[in-house]
Design an enzyme around this catalytic site. Structure first.
Site, PDB file in Angstrom:
ATOM      1  CG  ASN A  75      37.620  30.576  40.034  1.00 20.59           C
ATOM      2  OD1 ASN A  75      37.826  31.639  39.448  1.00 20.59           O
ATOM      3  ND2 ASN A  75      38.412  30.147  41.001  1.00 20.59           N
ATOM      4  CD  GLU A  87      51.533  46.558  51.382  1.00 16.62           C
ATOM      5  OE1 GLU A  87      51.755  46.410  50.179  1.00 16.62           O
ATOM      6  OE2 GLU A  87      50.532  46.094  51.962  1.00 16.62           O
ATOM      7  CD1 TRP A 137      36.839  40.755  41.118  1.00 17.93           C
ATOM      8  CD2 TRP A 137      37.761  39.847  39.284  1.00 17.93           C
ATOM      9  NE1 TRP A 137      37.787  41.634  40.639  1.00 17.93           N
ATOM     10  CE2 TRP A 137      38.366  41.107  39.520  1.00 17.93           C
ATOM     11  CE3 TRP A 137      38.182  39.102  38.179  1.00 17.93           C
ATOM     12  CZ2 TRP A 137      39.362  41.626  38.700  1.00 17.93           C
ATOM     13  CZ3 TRP A 137      39.171  39.618  37.364  1.00 17.93           C
ATOM     14  CH2 TRP A 137      39.752  40.871  37.635  1.00 17.93           C
TER      15      TRP A 137
END
Ligand code: AGP
Length: 608
Positions: free
Chosen positions: A98, A481, A74
């Site tokens: 990472n 949400e 990512w």
């Protein structure tokens, strides 16, 4: 954010590296790569985009070797291109990472001046070069220790060294890492799911620890180079946890798991006779109740906390503050005495939430911090003073569903527990609420058995550019949400609003093209919500109404009515979760987006 894997086995590891990357792809999916060491040379393959691109490449031109590393990315520094994909390699070190090396610029400048050539735009590429340089100057273990001492920022690293085909190296600071072993090999990975089906035992690596794995065992060190002794423990997940179980998407599977999750939570925390017990948060049972509660989280977990504020303040009559972790950590908050911090996180590795916990522990060690978390081995779960595990099981869909419902359920139990301890809730009401939660599990099953009404409601979104969600009281955060879920997976703009606030601005958006999802259960100020509904209806909005009483639906003249069974003060939000999640899911499927791995997102945000 990224997923890293390393394997050293008595057999070829390519398929195992790919299998682990597949199970970790939810951590990041904009490029992937593997590197294996064979006959003294590195072989590598990388591909931009999804892991399937790399898999195709390797199917055409397989690599071989008994030791290798892999990465699913990512992007933080540099675009998701082949060049920027990991592993990054110097002449004798190959490495996956990472995290973020914050002083990479300074290191790159120094290493370039010393003759290193960089090809990528990543922060990671400084690592193999730095290690390479250190290895040339000193013993290997000293080289590692010195390299790590120079790094600022966060890292989980797996590395292989060309001259040492029997050693797999690793290091951790701030980004999650564990190692695993079986009779046939040793592994290092970002999460336990990556090792499902490969190992029997794992060991969680703590911050500032590093070491090497060989087929004979592990050497683990702290930052000063002192050996660390730690027990192996059983792997907490099974291979089938990473499967879709016959559903087309993980997200749908996880939505359907919610009744079982709720039952598991009630079985775990509610004893016969209605006593609520949080075994791993003994201070809740032993110490006086707090005078103030601060709840901090990100994203969906933050929304769960917002709903709980209504519950806790209503029953406990103590002030409850709720904030977004990335704001709280930089706003010089006034914490005060007798304050309970509740940090909520599905992953337990969200960088901002973790930092709030650390800051809180440092500034007010006398106060207690409670983690509500789905991963008991995570940093958040281990660093807090107490843990209430969410028991949702591995959540792989990037959009959180069952972990959110689990947070609501656990927060409802926490409120009931504290209300009973405070002596403000009669036993009769407590058992009624517990029975309400029990009933909610069966009611959810009923909702999941027939989802045709939600599919019809989704059609209202076929030609729109955005949507508005409205609710009041504990259902206002549910509107937030619902909107977040729609945004994340359908890429439609959506806003959640307190229904009463809508006429202070967003009402200007309303026309015949705007779907407005109105959450209107009996429990929370129904009449007020209905008058807000009339206000949007008068302006021609397409109303999708979520109700629990049939008469509310009949009188509303909505485009669609989604009915949930009637719940009580605590169980109603749990039931409302189902149509909100399914609606986002159905809209995303209709629009053909990548439901489980929506663009630009990653499951666990381990960088700031
Ligand atoms: C949820 O659908 C999101 N993907 C995201 O908002 C998530 O809730 C947030 O990143 C927090 O994650 P955590 O619960 O693992 O801390």
């Amino acid at each position: 954010m990224c997923g890293i894997i390393g394997a050293l086995c008595d057999h070829d590891v390519q398929d195992e590296l790919l299998g682990s990357l597949r199970r970790m792809e939810y951590r990041g999916y904009d490029s992937a790569g593997v590197c294996m060491l064979n006959g003294g040379s590195f072989q590598q393959a990388k591909a931009p985009g999804k892991l399937s691109n790399l898999e195709r490449k390797l199917a055409d031109r397989p690599l071989s070797g008994r030791i290798g590393i892999g990465h699913t990315r990512w992007a933080t520094h540099g675009e998701p291109t082949i060049i920027n994909a990991h592993p990054h390699i110097s002449s004798s070190v190959a490495l996956v990472h990472n995290g973020i090396i914050e002083n990479h610029h300074e290191l790159r400048t120094r290493l370039s001046a010393q003759g290193c050539t960089f090809v990528s735009q990543t922060d990671t590429e400084v690592l193999p070069h730095l290690l390479e340089q250190k290895i040339r100057q000193q013993e290997l273990l000293d080289a590692w220790r010195e390299m790590l001492a120079e790094l600022e920022g966060a890292y989980a690293i797996a590395a292989i060294i060309r001259s040492l085909p029997g050693s797999l190296w690793f290091a951790r600071k701030g980004s999650p890492l564990l190692v695993g072993r079986s009779a046939h090999g040793v592994y290092v990975a970002s999460d336990a799911l990556a090792l499902a089906g490969l190992v029997d035992e794992v060991m969680y690596i703590d911050d500032h620890e590093w070491g090497r794995l060989t087929l004979e065992g592990i050497e683990l060190y702290d930052l000063s180079g002192k050996p660390v002794d730690r027990e192996w423990e059983p792997l907490p997940v099974a291979a089938h946890d990473a499967e879709k179980g016959g559903f087309p998407h993980y997200m749908l599977k996880e939505i359907h798991e919610q009744p079982a999750v709720l039952r598991r939570i009630l079985r775990q925390y509610v004893r016969e006779g209605g006593e609520i017990m949080f075994e791993h948060a003994s201070f809740l049972h032993e110490k006086p109740l707090p005078k103030r509660i601060v709840m901090v989280a990100c994203g969906t977990s933050y929304h769960a906390a917002l709903t709980a504020r209504y519950w806790l303040e209503r029953y406990l009559k103590v002030p409850v503050e709720v904030d977004i972790a990335s704001e709280y950590r930089y706003r010089d908050p006034v914490i005060g005495q007798s304050t309970l911090l509740v940090v909520l996180s599905q992953s337990g590795e969200t960088a901002d939430t973790l930092e709030v916990l650390r800051m809180f522990k440092q500034h007010t060690p006398e106060n207690d911090a409670l983690a509500l978390c789905n991963v008991p081995s995570s940093s958040l779960a281990r660093e807090a003073d107490g843990l209430i595990e969410l028991l949702a099981g591995p959540e792989i869909g990037v959009a959180s569903t069952k972990a959110y419902m689990a947070q609501l359920a656990v927060l409802a139990l926490l409120t009931l527990f504290m209300a009973r301890r405070a002596g403000v809730m009669p036993e009769g009401s407590l058992s009624e609420h517990l029975a309400g939660l029990e009933r909610a599990a069966a009611a959810m099953e009923g909702l999941l058995a027939d989802t045709s009404a939600v599919r019809r409601a989704a059609e209202q979104f076929a030609d729109v550019r955005g949507a508005l969600y409205l609710g009041r009281g504990p259902c206002y955060p549910m509107a937030l949400e619902g909107a977040l879920k729609l945004k994340e997976i359908s890429y439609l703009h959506a806003e959640g609003y307190a229904a009463g606030e809508m006429k202070h601005g967003p009402i200007a958006l309303i026309d015949g093209q705007l779907p407005v999802v109105v959450i209107a259960p009996r429990q929370y100020h129904l009449e007020k919500v209905i008058s807000n509904l009339h206000e949007v209806q008068a302006r021609g909005a397409r109303i999708i109404l979520i109700v629990d009483m049939p008469e509310t639906g009949r009188s509303a003249n909505a485009a669609c009515v989604l009915r949930v069974p009637e719940g009580d003060y605590f169980s109603t939000p749990l039931l409302v979760c189902i149509p909100l999640q399914l609606l986002a899911y159905e809209v995303a499927c209709m629009l053909g987006t990548d439901v489980d791995q929506p663009r630009n997102l990653a499951k666990s945000v381990t960088v700031e």
